[in-house]
Design an enzyme around this catalytic site. Structure first.
Site, short mmCIF file in Angstrom:
data_model
loop_
_atom_site.label_atom_id
_atom_site.label_comp_id
_atom_site.label_asym_id
_atom_site.label_seq_id
_atom_site.Cartn_x
_atom_site.Cartn_y
_atom_site.Cartn_z
CE1 TYR A 1 -19.62 -35.50 -9.20
CE2 TYR A 1 -18.57 -35.11 -11.24
CZ TYR A 1 -19.11 -34.61 -10.24
OH TYR A 1 -19.42 -33.31 -10.02
CD1 TRP B 1 -22.39 -32.77 -13.21
CD2 TRP B 1 -23.88 -31.33 -14.00
NE1 TRP B 1 -22.36 -31.57 -12.25
CE2 TRP B 1 -23.32 -30.73 -12.57
CE3 TRP B 1 -24.90 -30.64 -14.52
CZ2 TRP B 1 -23.71 -29.33 -12.33
CZ3 TRP B 1 -25.51 -29.40 -14.08
CH2 TRP B 1 -24.79 -28.78 -12.98
#
Ligand SMILES: Nc1nc2c(c(=O)[nH]1)N[C@H]1C(S)=C(S)[C@@H](COP(=O)(O)OP(=O)(O)OC[C@H]3O[C@@H](n4cnc5c(=O)[nH]c(N)nc54)[C@H](O)[C@@H]3O)O[C@H]1N2
Ligand SMILES: Nc1nc2c(c(=O)[nH]1)N[C@H]1C(S)=C(S)[C@@H](COP(=O)(O)OP(=O)(O)OC[C@H]3O[C@@H](n4cnc5c(=O)[nH]c(N)nc54)[C@H](O)[C@@H]3O)O[C@H]1N2
Ligand SMILES: [Mo]
Length: 762
Positions: free
Chosen positions: A106, A108
């Site tokens: 996970y 950004w």
């Protein structure tokens, strides 16, 4: 100056007198100062310059190792490190299968859509090995992602294709903003944001007479431009507050019976709970007042101002990043439904509006670039925030959304584009979890704590060092992200690293489809070009787009999305819920039998609330000087630190009761851990709250009594690693409980950005 884009804004960058200069896009009315973080980051000493292998892994081979996170690193040439990594990937696949590889990875990463690191690593594992254990949902919306489809519609529909800022400016009478709508947050959007319109929209709406009410422990969660009323409710009590508003509205007979009958399912059993007929407790304003820490009269007055008005209920992501985070998400929809507002222009329920620049915007009428990820043959998955649980409890069962699953036994974790030592809770437990692995691989631009815990660290380029396309479905500007500078040290693009690994594993053709980066960009751009062409619009070829540096895409009409269509025709445009209506109660959720998420929204007191040992709420929210942990070493982020420490904010009364003055270094602690921060005093917040944003890089040290703490101010040493409920198992990191004291010991140095010294193998 050349065009480029980041999650926090579109800009141009270039070199002047040896210094990197960045300029916001001239069309941006309210540019985001976060772009300044680039100026000093590019060649910062925290960058990873060469591939590195953990010494213990090199000397003893793969296997669980308590030294992970504390061991030294040995530099290695690219060819050798990739040979070793390819051999290890094959070994794990052969001995344990792809079910033993966690590629959930996970994070950004950066705004370019081709070099999107998560897509790259997923595509690589799918095409070369056949799959990996994935993660579902996000840290942003861990509870609401699974919850909203049971109630009203998908997150995408309810957050992204619903009420627009234009509608608010024109139509809304009252915005009830639970968690506020802080400009620091709506300045960010994954994939990029070209025009920051939120400040001006709030100003214009307020000038027309729209009333903003911010329900939040911090006054700073709405800007002055909104001329708002502030209700400083106790954190985690929004569901009780919303129940009380609806109780008052129903008691006054002011709920919209016609809308409820036409568009809602399960109102009666909810009303039995609301009025106390089913449990003997009426959820009145008098009942909620002591729970929420607000006067009953104020709640009552607010409830009486709503009926007959165009009311928009907004629930920020933060509310659901907590114990029982599903409840305020559900109850927000029920509050809007009781007022008969869903589907009206500028009214109803827009989950998460104002928390990111994606929301409140129109959607593009043509598709934008996205890298296909291939097919994953592995079925096992985890809700994303169960990473430590999975690694520490292989073979154990867990509940999720009505089913029972089993944690796989992971031997190798592959991370690219995320920083679990930023995003996860209880960081010491996370350290323990990573120590169970055989091998931990990390691609990073910089020496984050995640990289320090890895066995193989591969230096990758940061966005300014490569070409890409910046785009998101809710921003009309598609940006040709030009290269601003050459790669730092031996850093390589994630894509090129995966190509070389794929070659060693015999999967290069499947992974790369024979394209280099430029060819991929042209290929991904083609979807947009044909979309434009099919609408009879100007459709420049890739070369022209690249030379222009940007292209403005057409957007869809502001049509109110599924909720407007449903309101206008409940039978013809049914919602995708089991009843086709808004589920005020849900037999499906009731059928799961979860005590921590019953069949209608309910007030469930938190297990972890302040007590004598930990009397303050910790609000660990998003930082205003950076995106998460990204470029924490950059100029803008550094300028906000004091004594190199992150700043925590507390009420002057809470501070003086503890002998704390402005600028003192304080120790925040609870049974999970401790950290240092510099105290800033602010009267515009609840007295029982201390706020410490996320983002300071984890910097573990021992204090004079040999107790572990983070010297820098990472709040995730203080947050509990618990799921929101058995339904969603989302991240609950927004809130914790702590004590704070002045720290009078000698200050430990901040070592978070010091790269590990290169060592020789023994
Ligand atoms: N306590 C608490 N914890 C929280 C939250 C909270 O409110 N409270 N919020 C949560 C939320 S909403 C989120 S979204 C998460 C965010 O958590 P993350 O998304 O993991 O945080 P980032 O700092 O954005 O991590 C991105 C990493 O990718 C690296 N990177 C950048 N570009 C590239 C690239 O091109 N390639 C590679 N390989 N790496 C790259 C960056 O250096 C950085 O280390 O945190 C969550 N954690
Ligand atoms: N500058 C900047 N902007 C960002 C990010 C960033 O890292 N930096 N991260 C982006 C990402 S990935 C996401 S998901 C969004 C996150 O969006 P959010 O999760 O909504 O953002 P936060 O700032 O964590 O929280 C917003 C506010 O909610 C309040 N709050 C906390 N708990 C409660 C509660 O129980 N009740 C009420 N009523 N209020 C509460 C806090 O005062 C906090 O300031 O932000 C995005 N925007
Ligand atoms: Mo997020």
């Amino acid at each position: 100056m050349r065009p480029h884009s980041a999650h926090w804004g579109v800009f141009s960058a270039g070199w002047r007198d040896g210094a990197l200069v960045v300029r916001p896009h001239p069309g941006d009315p309210d540019p985001n100062p976060l772009i300044e973080n680039f100026t000093t980051a590019i060649h910062h000493r925290a960058r990873v310059t060469t591939p590195m292998v953990r010494r213990g892994w090199l000397e003893r081979g793969p296997g669980p190792d308590a030294r992970r996170g504390e061991d030294g690193f040995v530099p290695m040439a690219w060819d050798e490190v990739l040979d070793r990594l390819a051999t290890e990937l094959r070994r794990v696949q052969r001995e344990h299968g792809c079910e033993a590889i966690f590629g959930g990875s996970y994070g950004w990463s950066s705004a370019g859509r081709f070099h999107h690191a998560q897509s790259q690593v997923h595509r690589f594992l799918n095409t070369t090995l056949g799959g990996y254990v994935r993660s579902v949902n996000s840290y942003s919306a861990g509870a609401s992602g699974p919850m909203l489809p049971h109630v009203i519609g998908t997150m995408e529909e309810v957050a992204r294709r619903n009420v627009t800022w234009e509608q608010i400016v024109e139509h809304t009478d009252v915005v009830l903003a639970f968690g506020g709508m802080a400009l620091k947050n709506s300045r960010v959007a994954s994939g990029g944001i070209s025009r920051h319109v939120e400040r001006d929209s709030m100003r214009a709406a307020a000038a027309r007479g729209c009333r903003f009410v911010s329900i939040s422990p911090l006054k700073s969660d709405l800007p002055e431009e909104a001329a708002f009323e502030w209700l400083p409710a106790v954190p985690g009590t929004d569901t009780a507050l919303m129940l009380a508003l609806v109780h008052q509205i129903v008691s006054d007979g002011a709920h919209d019976r016609e809308f409820i009958a036409r568009c809602c399912d399960g109102w009666d059993s909810f009303e039995d709970y609301l009025m106390g007929r089913s449990d003997g407790v009426a959820k009145s304003c008098e009942w909620a007042a002591p729970i929420c820490g607000l006067p009953a009269a104020r709640l009552k007055a607010l409830a009486r101002e709503l009926p007959g008005k165009r009311v928009l209920v907004v629930v920020s992501h933060s509310l659901q990043r907590a114990e029982h985070g599903e409840q305020p998400v559900w109850m927000g929809a029920v509050l809007a439904a009781a007022l008969g507002q869903p589907g009206l222009p500028g009214g109803g329920y827009n989950y998460a509006l104002g928390t990111l620049a994606h929301y409140g915007k129109r959607n593009n009428a043509v598709p934008t670039a996205a890298l296909p990820q291939g097919d994953n043959a592995v079925k096992a998955f985890i809700p994303v925030a169960r990473i430590s649980d999975m690694l520490l409890n292989p073979g154990q069962p867990f509940d999720y959304n009505g089913r029972r699953h089993t944690y796989p036994h992971i031997r190798l974790a592959y991370w690219a584009g995320g920083n679990p030592f930023h995003h996860h809770q209880d960081l010491r437990r996370l350290s323990e979890a990573f120590r169970t692995l055989d091998t931990f691989v990390v691609h990073e631009i910089a020496w984050t704590a995640t990289a320090r815990h890895a066995d193989i660290v591969l230096p990758c380029t940061m966005t300014l060092e490569r070409e890409d396309i910046g785009a998101t479905p809710t921003d009309p500007l598609m940006v040709a992200m030009h290269r601003i500078c050459e790669p730092h040290g031996l850093a390589r693009d994630d894509y090129d690293i995966f190509c070389d690994l794929a070659k060693r594993l015999g999967g290069l053709e499947a992974f790369s489809e024979g394209r280099d980066t430029r060819q991929w960009l042209a290929h991904l751009y083609e979807r947009t070009r044909t979309g434009l062409e099919s609408q009879g619009l100007e459709a420049p070829d890739f070369q022209s787009f690249w030379q222009r540096g940007e292209i403005t895409l057409p957007q869809r009409d502001d049509d109110g999305g599924i909720l407007r269509a449903f309101r206008n025709d409940p039978d013809g445009a049914r919602l995708a819920t089991p009843s086709g209506k808004i589920q005020v109660s849900s037999p499906t959720v009731a059928g799961f039998g979860y005590a921590d998420c019953p069949g209608h929204p309910a007030w469930l007191p938190p297990k972890f609330a302040p007590d004598t040992a930990h009397p303050l709420w910790l609000v660990a929210n998003q930082p205003h000087t950076k995106l998460h942990s990204q470029l924490d070493f950059g100029a803008h982020s550094q300028a906000s630190k004091r004594n190199g420490r992150e700043v925590c904010t507390m009420h002057p009364k809470a501070a003086s009761a503890r002998g704390i003055r402005e600028g003192d270094i304080v120790r925040l602690f609870n049974e999970i851990g401790a950290c240092l921060a510099s105290a800033h005093l602010c009267a515009d917040m609840r007295e029982d709250v201390v706020q410490l944003p996320t983002g300071a890089w984890y910097d573990p040290v021992l204090d004079a009594s040999n107790r572990p703490m983070c010297a820098h101010g990472n709040p995730n040493v203080l947050t509990r690693d618990i799921g929101t409920s058995s339904l969603a198992q989302g991240c609950a990191g927004q809130l914790s409980t702590v004590q704070v004291e002045r720290f009078d010991e000698e200050l430990p140095p901040i070592r978070a950005y010091e790269p590990p010294a290169a060592q020789e193998a023994c």
